[in-house]
Design an enzyme around this catalytic site. Structure first.
Site, PDB file in Angstrom:
ATOM      1  N   ARG A 238     -12.821  55.078  62.647  1.00 42.43           N
ATOM      2  CA  ARG A 238     -13.944  54.583  61.845  1.00 42.43           C
ATOM      3  C   ARG A 238     -15.182  54.558  62.731  1.00 42.43           C
ATOM      4  O   ARG A 238     -15.116  54.168  63.904  1.00 42.43           O
ATOM      5  CB  ARG A 238     -13.670  53.174  61.309  1.00 42.43           C
ATOM      6  CG  ARG A 238     -12.734  53.136  60.108  1.00 42.43           C
ATOM      7  CD  ARG A 238     -13.348  53.720  58.832  1.00 42.43           C
ATOM      8  NE  ARG A 238     -12.458  53.636  57.672  1.00 42.43           N
ATOM      9  CZ  ARG A 238     -11.632  54.602  57.283  1.00 42.43           C
ATOM     10  NH1 ARG A 238     -11.575  55.743  57.944  1.00 42.43           N
ATOM     11  NH2 ARG A 238     -10.875  54.443  56.205  1.00 42.43           N
ATOM     12  N   GLU A 267     -22.416  56.035  57.639  1.00 46.34           N
ATOM     13  CA  GLU A 267     -22.036  57.326  57.048  1.00 46.34           C
ATOM     14  C   GLU A 267     -22.754  57.493  55.735  1.00 46.34           C
ATOM     15  O   GLU A 267     -22.792  56.537  54.959  1.00 46.34           O
ATOM     16  CB  GLU A 267     -20.522  57.382  56.794  1.00 46.34           C
ATOM     17  CG  GLU A 267     -19.754  57.635  58.056  1.00 46.34           C
ATOM     18  CD  GLU A 267     -18.265  57.838  57.847  1.00 46.34           C
ATOM     19  OE1 GLU A 267     -17.845  58.098  56.695  1.00 46.34           O
ATOM     20  OE2 GLU A 267     -17.533  57.749  58.823  1.00 46.34           O
ATOM     21  N   HIS A 286     -16.390  63.314  58.083  1.00 44.65           N
ATOM     22  CA  HIS A 286     -15.248  62.493  57.652  1.00 44.65           C
ATOM     23  C   HIS A 286     -14.236  63.327  56.844  1.00 44.65           C
ATOM     24  O   HIS A 286     -13.972  63.047  55.673  1.00 44.65           O
ATOM     25  CB  HIS A 286     -15.720  61.280  56.839  1.00 44.65           C
ATOM     26  CG  HIS A 286     -14.741  60.147  56.879  1.00 44.65           C
ATOM     27  ND1 HIS A 286     -15.116  58.829  56.936  1.00 44.65           N
ATOM     28  CD2 HIS A 286     -13.379  60.133  56.884  1.00 44.65           C
ATOM     29  CE1 HIS A 286     -14.036  58.058  56.953  1.00 44.65           C
ATOM     30  NE2 HIS A 286     -12.963  58.840  56.923  1.00 44.65           N
TER      31      HIS A 286
END
Ligand code: NAP
Length: 341
Positions: A238, A267, A286
Site C-alpha cells: 500500500r 492514488e 496498482h
C-alpha cells in the site's frame, strides 16, 4: 421477487446471475468510482455493498447504512473500510485473500527485475533514438542472482515472493510481526531478521505488510538513511507505507539507488508529484492482481461473500468474524477485528 438490494461500485468481470436470484443489483457504470455522496445515498437503501479499494467506506457512511448487512470488498487489503465501525454496527465485511497472491508476487518480481536491470529506462532510451551503438557501460544495474532480498511482512504474498527468489539463488531475509515456524523458514530457505538489520544489509527490499497505524510511513527518512546506497525498494503493498516526500529525497540524493512502486500515496499519483521527474523510479498503476484469471476469481469470491452475508450464512472470507460472536453473545463484538487507518 428479489428479496435484497445490492449496490456494486464498478463493472466487474463476473456473471451476476446467482446474485440476481436473491437481489436487485445496481452496478455503477462509470470508469471513475462513484462520488462519496452517491455511495452515501446508496448505502442508506441497500442490504449489500460490493466495493473496491477506491471506495472510502468510513464511519459516517457506515453509520448512515441502516439496512446494510454485508460489505464485500474485492481486494485482500481493506484499509479503505472502517472495520471497527462496521463491526460495531454488526455489518459483516468480506475480502478476497489468497486468489491474488501469485499474481501480486509475479508483479513484485517483474518490478524487482525491471528496476535492477533498468528495463523501463532502456525502453525510453531506445524509443528516443539514443541507441546508436553497443556500449560497455550502458544502463548497468546490479546482479539479482546471489543478491540479498529483504522481505517485510511474511504473509501470503511475502512467502510467494520468497519462493520465487529460490530460482535466483538469493539470500532471503525477512522481518514480520511474528517469526514463522522453523520448518517454514527451512522450506523457503529464509532467515529471520530485525527490521534494522534488514534495512542495513538488503540489496532489494520488498514490502508486503498491510497498511495500518503500525505501518503508515514505516519507510521515511530514518529508514532510508540506514539502507545501502545501492539498495532497491519495491512496494506492491500500500502506498502510504512509504512516505513519498522522504522517498523523493532518498532517490534524488542517491541515498538509495532505485525504487519501483505499484502503489502510491495518494492514488493515483498527482501528475505534479516530484517523484515523476525521477529516472530511477518505476511506477505502475496498482496492477498487482491484474491478471485475467485473478480478477475473475476475485470478483467471484466477492460475490460469494456477498451472497453468504445476505443469506445470514458464514462468509467464506470474513474480515470481522467478531460480528458472529457478538450475535451469539459470546464476545464483545470487537475482538479479532482490525483497526484500519
Ligand atoms: P497477509 O497474508 O495478511 O500478510 C501480511 C503480513 O504482514 C503478515 O505476515 C503480517 O503479520 C505482517 N505484518 C502486519 N503488520 C506488520 C508490521 N507492522 N510489521 C511487520 N509485519 C507485519 O496479506 P497478503 O495477502 O500477503 O497481502 C499483503 C498486502 O498486500 C495486503 O494487505 C494489501 O494491502 C497488499 N496487496 C496489494 C496488491 C496490489 O495490487 N498491489 C494486491 C494484493 C495485496 P501477522 O501474520 O502477524 O499479521
Amino acid at each position: 421477487m428479489s428479496q435484497f438490494k445490492v449496490f456494486v461500485t464498478r463493472r466487474l468481470p463476473v456473471d451476476f446471475t446467482a446474485l440476481e436470484q436473491i437481489a436487485t443489483v445496481e452496478v455503477w457504470q462509470e470508469r471513475q468510482p462513484p462520488p462519496y455522496e452517491v455511495l452515501l445515498e446508496q448505502v442508506k437503501q441497500v442490504d449489500g455493498l460490493l466495493c473496491l479499494l477506491t471506495d472510502p467506506i468510513d464511519r459516517p457512511l457506515i453509520e448512515a447504512a441502516t439496512t446494510l448487512k454485508v460489505i464485500s470488498q474485492m481486494a485482500v487489503g481493506y484499509d479503505n473500510i472502517d472495520i471497527l465501525a462496521a463491526t460495531a454496527r454488526k455489518i459483516l465485511v468480506g475480502h478476497t485473500p489468497g486468489v491474488l497472491t501469485d499474481a501480486t508476487a509475479d508483479l513484485t518480481w517483474a518490478l524487482i527485475m525491471a528496476a535492477a536491470r533498468r528495463v523501463v529506462e532502456g525502453d525510453r532510451f531506445t524509443r528516443s533514438g539514443q541507441w546508436t551503438t553497443w556500449e560497455p557501460d550502458l544502463l548497468l544495474g546490479p546482479n539479482i542472482t546471489g543478491a540479498t532480498l529483504g522481505i517485510l511482512g511474511l504473509g501470503r504474498i511475502g512467502q510467494a515472493v520468497a519462493q520465487r527468489a529460490r530460482g535466483f539463488a538469493m539470500r532471503v531475509i525477512y522481518h514480520s510481526r511474528h517469526r514463522c515456524p522453523p520448518d517454514l523458514e527451512q522450506s523457503l530457505g529464509i532467515e529471520y531478521s530485525s527490521f534494522a538489520h534488514l534495512l542495513q544489509v538488503s540489496d532489494f527490499i520488498t514490502i508486503h505488510t498491510p497498511l495500518s497505524e503500525d505501518t503508515h510511513h514505516l519507510f521515511s527518512d530514518a529508514q532510508f538513511e540506514q539502507m545501502k546506497s545501492s539498495a532497491i525498494l519495491i512496494n506492491t503493498a500500500r502506498g502510504a507505507i512509504v512516505d513519498p516526500d522522504a522517498l523523493y529525497r532518498a532517490l534524488s540524493r542517491g541515498q538509495i539507488a532505485r525504487a519501483a512502486l505499484d502503489v502510491t500515496e495518494p492514488e493515483p499519483i498527482p501528475m505534479e508529484s516530484p517523484l515523476l521527474t525521477l529516472d530511477n523510479l518505476i511506477i505502475t498503476p496498482h496492477i498487482g492482481s491484474a491478471s485475467v484469471q485473478t480478477r475473475r476469481k476475485m470478483a467471484e469470491m466477492a460475490i460469494a461473500n456477498l451472497i453468504a452475508g445476505l443469506n445470514n450464512q458464514v462468509l467464506p472470507n470474513c474480515v470481522n468474524p467478531a460480528v458472529y460472536s457478538w450475535e451469539q453473545g459470546t464476545g464483545d463484538g470487537l475482538q479479532g477485528s482490525s483497526t484500519t487507518f
